[in-house]
Design a protein around this motif. Structure first.
Motif, PDB file in Angstrom:
ATOM      1  N   LEU A  20       0.629  -1.188  -0.150  1.00  9.37           N
ATOM      2  CA  LEU A  20      -0.088  -0.196   0.236  1.00  9.37           C
ATOM      3  C   LEU A  20       0.903   1.247  -0.085  1.00  9.37           C
ATOM      4  O   LEU A  20       0.575   2.197  -0.646  1.00  9.37           O
ATOM      5  N   ASP A  21       1.854   1.511   0.983  1.00 11.19           N
ATOM      6  CA  ASP A  21       2.564   2.453   0.737  1.00 11.19           C
ATOM      7  C   ASP A  21       3.383   2.764  -0.517  1.00 11.19           C
ATOM      8  O   ASP A  21       3.586   4.082  -0.801  1.00 11.19           O
ATOM      9  N   ALA A  27       1.154   6.963  -7.299  1.00  9.80           N
ATOM     10  CA  ALA A  27       0.240   7.913  -7.674  1.00  9.80           C
ATOM     11  C   ALA A  27       0.924   8.794  -8.171  1.00  9.80           C
ATOM     12  O   ALA A  27       0.782   9.404  -8.427  1.00  9.80           O
ATOM     13  N   GLU A  28       1.901   9.404  -7.059  1.00 12.44           N
ATOM     14  CA  GLU A  28       2.644  10.262  -7.020  1.00 12.44           C
ATOM     15  C   GLU A  28       3.813  10.603  -8.192  1.00 12.44           C
ATOM     16  O   GLU A  28       3.410  11.221  -8.939  1.00 12.44           O
ATOM     17  N   MET A  55      12.380   6.177 -14.101  1.00 16.06           N
ATOM     18  CA  MET A  55      11.858   6.459 -12.868  1.00 16.06           C
ATOM     19  C   MET A  55      11.662   6.696 -11.684  1.00 16.06           C
ATOM     20  O   MET A  55      10.909   5.621 -11.218  1.00 16.06           O
ATOM     21  N   PRO A  56      12.472   6.431 -10.663  1.00 20.55           N
ATOM     22  CA  PRO A  56      12.375   5.804  -9.184  1.00 20.55           C
ATOM     23  C   PRO A  56      11.201   6.614  -8.963  1.00 20.55           C
ATOM     24  O   PRO A  56      10.771   7.406  -8.845  1.00 20.55           O
ATOM     25  N   PHE A  57      10.674   5.486  -7.823  1.00 23.31           N
ATOM     26  CA  PHE A  57       9.241   5.562  -6.811  1.00 23.31           C
ATOM     27  C   PHE A  57      10.052   5.092  -5.069  1.00 23.31           C
ATOM     28  O   PHE A  57      10.535   4.336  -5.552  1.00 23.31           O
ATOM     29  N   GLY A  58       9.706   6.088  -4.497  1.00 23.92           N
ATOM     30  CA  GLY A  58       9.286   5.783  -3.109  1.00 23.92           C
ATOM     31  C   GLY A  58      11.054   5.271  -3.126  1.00 23.92           C
ATOM     32  O   GLY A  58      11.444   5.807  -3.340  1.00 23.92           O
ATOM     33  N   TRP A  81       9.498  -3.082  -7.538  1.00 28.97           N
ATOM     34  CA  TRP A  81       9.473  -2.665  -6.738  1.00 28.97           C
ATOM     35  C   TRP A  81      10.822  -4.184  -5.510  1.00 28.97           C
ATOM     36  O   TRP A  81      10.510  -4.709  -5.307  1.00 28.97           O
ATOM     37  N   LEU A  82      11.266  -2.910  -4.913  1.00 33.85           N
ATOM     38  CA  LEU A  82      12.585  -4.011  -4.132  1.00 33.85           C
ATOM     39  C   LEU A  82      12.006  -3.570  -2.688  1.00 33.85           C
ATOM     40  O   LEU A  82      12.175  -2.912  -1.688  1.00 33.85           O
TER      41      LEU A  82
END
Length: 85
Positions: A20-21, A27-28, A55-58, A81-82
């Motif tokens: 979820l996180d 979404a951003e 593009m990286p995220f989180g 996602w790692l």
């Protein structure tokens, strides 16, 4: 403004499996891609003008996407996602 098209089927499965996180961070990224898809880095540094971008995220995510400039669309190819336990 660019439209984000339906993601690749593999990317759809990858998105569905995100915690979820991570979905919040993704979404951003999607919001950014709608206005500035060229902000991502080229997937191949030898071709900085290439339309396959990353593009990286989180804290451990990476989106690979294709900018379709003529159509003003963004096609999500992969979402990774790692998870660090």
């Amino acid at each position: 403004m660019y439209a984000i098209t339906e993601p690749d089927p593999i990317a759809q499965d990858q998105i569905a499996a995100l915690p979820l996180d991570a979905v919040r961070y993704l979404a951003e990224v999607f919001a950014l891609l709608e206005t500035a898809p060229w902000a991502g880095k080229p997937s191949n540094p030898a071709k900085p003008e290439g339309n396959l971008r990353i593009m990286p995220f989180g804290t451990g995510g990476l989106v690979t996407y294709l900018v379709l400039e003529q159509q003003r669309e963004v096609y999500i190819v992969r979402v990774q996602w790692l998870s660090i336990a």
